[in-house]
Design a protein around this motif. Structure first.
Motif, short mmCIF file in Angstrom:
data_model
loop_
_atom_site.label_atom_id
_atom_site.label_comp_id
_atom_site.label_asym_id
_atom_site.label_seq_id
_atom_site.Cartn_x
_atom_site.Cartn_y
_atom_site.Cartn_z
N LEU A 60 3.17 -3.66 3.88
CA LEU A 60 4.36 -2.93 3.46
C LEU A 60 3.89 -1.60 2.88
CD1 LEU A 60 6.36 -5.79 1.69
CD2 LEU A 60 6.58 -4.98 4.05
N GLY A 61 4.40 -0.50 3.40
CA GLY A 61 3.94 0.82 3.00
C GLY A 61 4.95 1.53 2.12
N LEU A 62 4.60 1.72 0.84
CA LEU A 62 5.47 2.41 -0.10
C LEU A 62 5.43 3.91 0.18
CD1 LEU A 62 7.31 2.26 -2.61
CD2 LEU A 62 5.23 2.46 -4.00
N ALA A 63 6.54 4.44 0.62
CA ALA A 63 6.60 5.84 1.06
C ALA A 63 7.01 6.74 -0.12
CB ALA A 63 7.57 6.00 2.22
N GLU A 96 0.83 -1.20 0.00
CA GLU A 96 0.00 0.00 0.00
C GLU A 96 0.86 1.25 0.00
OE1 GLU A 96 -2.78 1.50 -0.08
OE2 GLU A 96 -4.32 -0.06 -0.07
N ASP A 97 0.21 2.38 -0.30
CA ASP A 97 0.94 3.65 -0.22
C ASP A 97 0.17 4.74 0.52
OD1 ASP A 97 -0.97 4.05 -2.35
OD2 ASP A 97 0.22 5.79 -2.96
N SER A 98 -1.10 4.51 0.84
CA SER A 98 -1.90 5.54 1.50
C SER A 98 -2.21 5.14 2.94
CB SER A 98 -3.21 5.79 0.75
OG SER A 98 -4.12 4.71 0.94
N ALA A 154 2.30 -0.16 9.43
CA ALA A 154 2.91 -0.61 8.18
C ALA A 154 4.44 -0.60 8.30
CB ALA A 154 2.47 0.28 7.02
N GLU A 155 5.08 -1.35 7.43
CA GLU A 155 6.54 -1.38 7.35
C GLU A 155 6.94 -0.56 6.13
OE1 GLU A 155 7.96 -5.51 7.51
OE2 GLU A 155 5.97 -6.01 8.30
N PRO A 156 7.47 0.65 6.31
CA PRO A 156 7.75 1.52 5.17
C PRO A 156 8.92 1.00 4.32
CG PRO A 156 7.61 2.77 7.23
CD PRO A 156 7.71 1.33 7.60
N PHE A 157 8.82 1.25 3.01
CA PHE A 157 9.94 1.03 2.11
C PHE A 157 9.87 2.09 1.02
CE2 PHE A 157 6.49 -1.19 0.14
CZ PHE A 157 6.77 -1.36 -1.21
N GLU A 174 4.23 9.10 -1.72
CA GLU A 174 3.38 10.27 -1.53
C GLU A 174 3.10 10.54 -0.05
OE1 GLU A 174 2.47 12.24 -3.91
OE2 GLU A 174 3.15 11.05 -5.61
N THR A 175 3.26 9.53 0.78
CA THR A 175 3.00 9.66 2.22
C THR A 175 4.28 9.39 2.98
OG1 THR A 175 0.73 8.86 1.87
CG2 THR A 175 1.55 8.84 4.13
N GLU A 176 4.54 10.18 4.01
CA GLU A 176 5.77 10.04 4.77
C GLU A 176 5.88 8.66 5.42
OE1 GLU A 176 8.37 11.98 5.16
OE2 GLU A 176 7.60 13.59 3.89
N ALA A 177 7.08 8.12 5.46
CA ALA A 177 7.31 6.81 6.05
C ALA A 177 6.84 6.76 7.51
CB ALA A 177 8.79 6.45 5.96
N SER A 178 7.06 7.85 8.25
CA SER A 178 6.69 7.86 9.66
C SER A 178 5.18 7.77 9.84
CB SER A 178 7.21 9.13 10.34
OG SER A 178 6.68 10.29 9.71
N VAL A 179 4.42 8.34 8.91
CA VAL A 179 2.96 8.28 8.97
C VAL A 179 2.48 6.85 8.73
CG1 VAL A 179 0.82 9.10 7.90
CG2 VAL A 179 2.72 10.68 8.28
N LEU A 180 3.07 6.18 7.76
CA LEU A 180 2.70 4.79 7.47
C LEU A 180 3.10 3.88 8.63
CD1 LEU A 180 3.81 4.60 3.73
CD2 LEU A 180 1.54 5.12 4.63
N ALA A 181 4.27 4.11 9.18
CA ALA A 181 4.73 3.28 10.30
C ALA A 181 3.85 3.44 11.53
CB ALA A 181 6.18 3.63 10.65
#
Length: 228
Positions: free
Chosen positions: A192-195, A175-177, A208-211, A197-204
């Motif tokens: 797994l969060g594709l960072a 995902e990315d949102s 989610a696990e940002p990449f 458009e959205t900041e990695a810290s927001v997904l985490a």
């Protein structure tokens, strides 16, 4: 929320992909069309403002917000907007860098793949056709029209897991949102969060696990096969 260690993770049974921002680099196109339409109706928006307002939302959830600003919409507004978006996407949309190769690598490793999107079905199929990925997903293509509740409810990812013959706890969502990550987490999947458009810290923050790059995906899944 701390992701489980690699040693404690369950084997991956299927990989469930969002589309916009993960496979299709379509956010700018879609938001441009939406902003142009709403501007003609009295809600002046740029493409970037439309993105900030509606990122990750399905059209049914957008309607009350829009009508609160512009009044009642024509009966066929959603249908006509979706058709216009689908036509533009079929002609113009490009893949997220590394996405096509990543999907091919996952499928070549023998893992079932599905796509689960808050887009309408016509838009979603247009994007997959344009990207050359329709064959990779086959019938395992789900839009908000296929479930009772769109993201951030877990319905889409639960249905996608079922389409792959897997339980959600054995699936990985890409995902990315923020809304999409919440949907995957609520379904019980590893996310797994594709960072991009959205900041990695927001997904985490939602679990989610940002990449950073889709080319990293096979390695993150523990696959031997890399992305060319």
């Amino acid at each position: 929320m701390t992701p489980p260690s690699r040693e404690s993770r369950r084997p991956v049974a299927a990989v469930l992909f969002d589309c916009d921002g993960v496979l299709a680099d379509s956010e700018a196109l879609v938001n441009r069309i939406l902003a142009e339409d709403l501007t003609t109706r009295g809600w002046r928006l740029s493409g970037s403002q439309a993105r900030e307002t509606f990122l990750g939302m399905a059209l049914p959830d957008m309607l009350p917000m829009i009508e609160a600003r512009v009044g009642p919409l024509p009966p066929r507004w959603a249908h006509d907007l979706s058709r216009g978006i689908a036509e533009t996407l079929l002609a113009e949309v490009e893949p997220v860098p590394g996405a096509v190769a990543a999907v091919r690598a996952v499928a070549a490793a023998g893992l079932p793949v599905a796509v689960a999107s808050n887009s309408g079905r016509a838009e979603l199929l247009a994007k997959l056709d344009r990207l050359g990925l329709a064959d990779a997903f086959g019938p395992r293509v789900l839009s908000f029209e296929d479930v009772a509740r769109p993201k951030p409810a877990p319905d889409l990812y639960r249905a996608a897991a079922e389409a792959c013959g897997a339980v959600p706890e054995d699936c990985v969502v890409v995902e990315d949102s923020l809304l999409g990550c919440r949907a995957g987490i609520a379904a019980g999947c590893r996310v797994l969060g594709l960072a991009r458009e959205t900041e990695a810290s927001v997904l985490a923050a939602v679990g989610a696990e940002p990449f950073r790059e889709m080319a990293e995906l096979p390695t993150l899944l523990g696959l031997r096969q890399g992305v060319a």
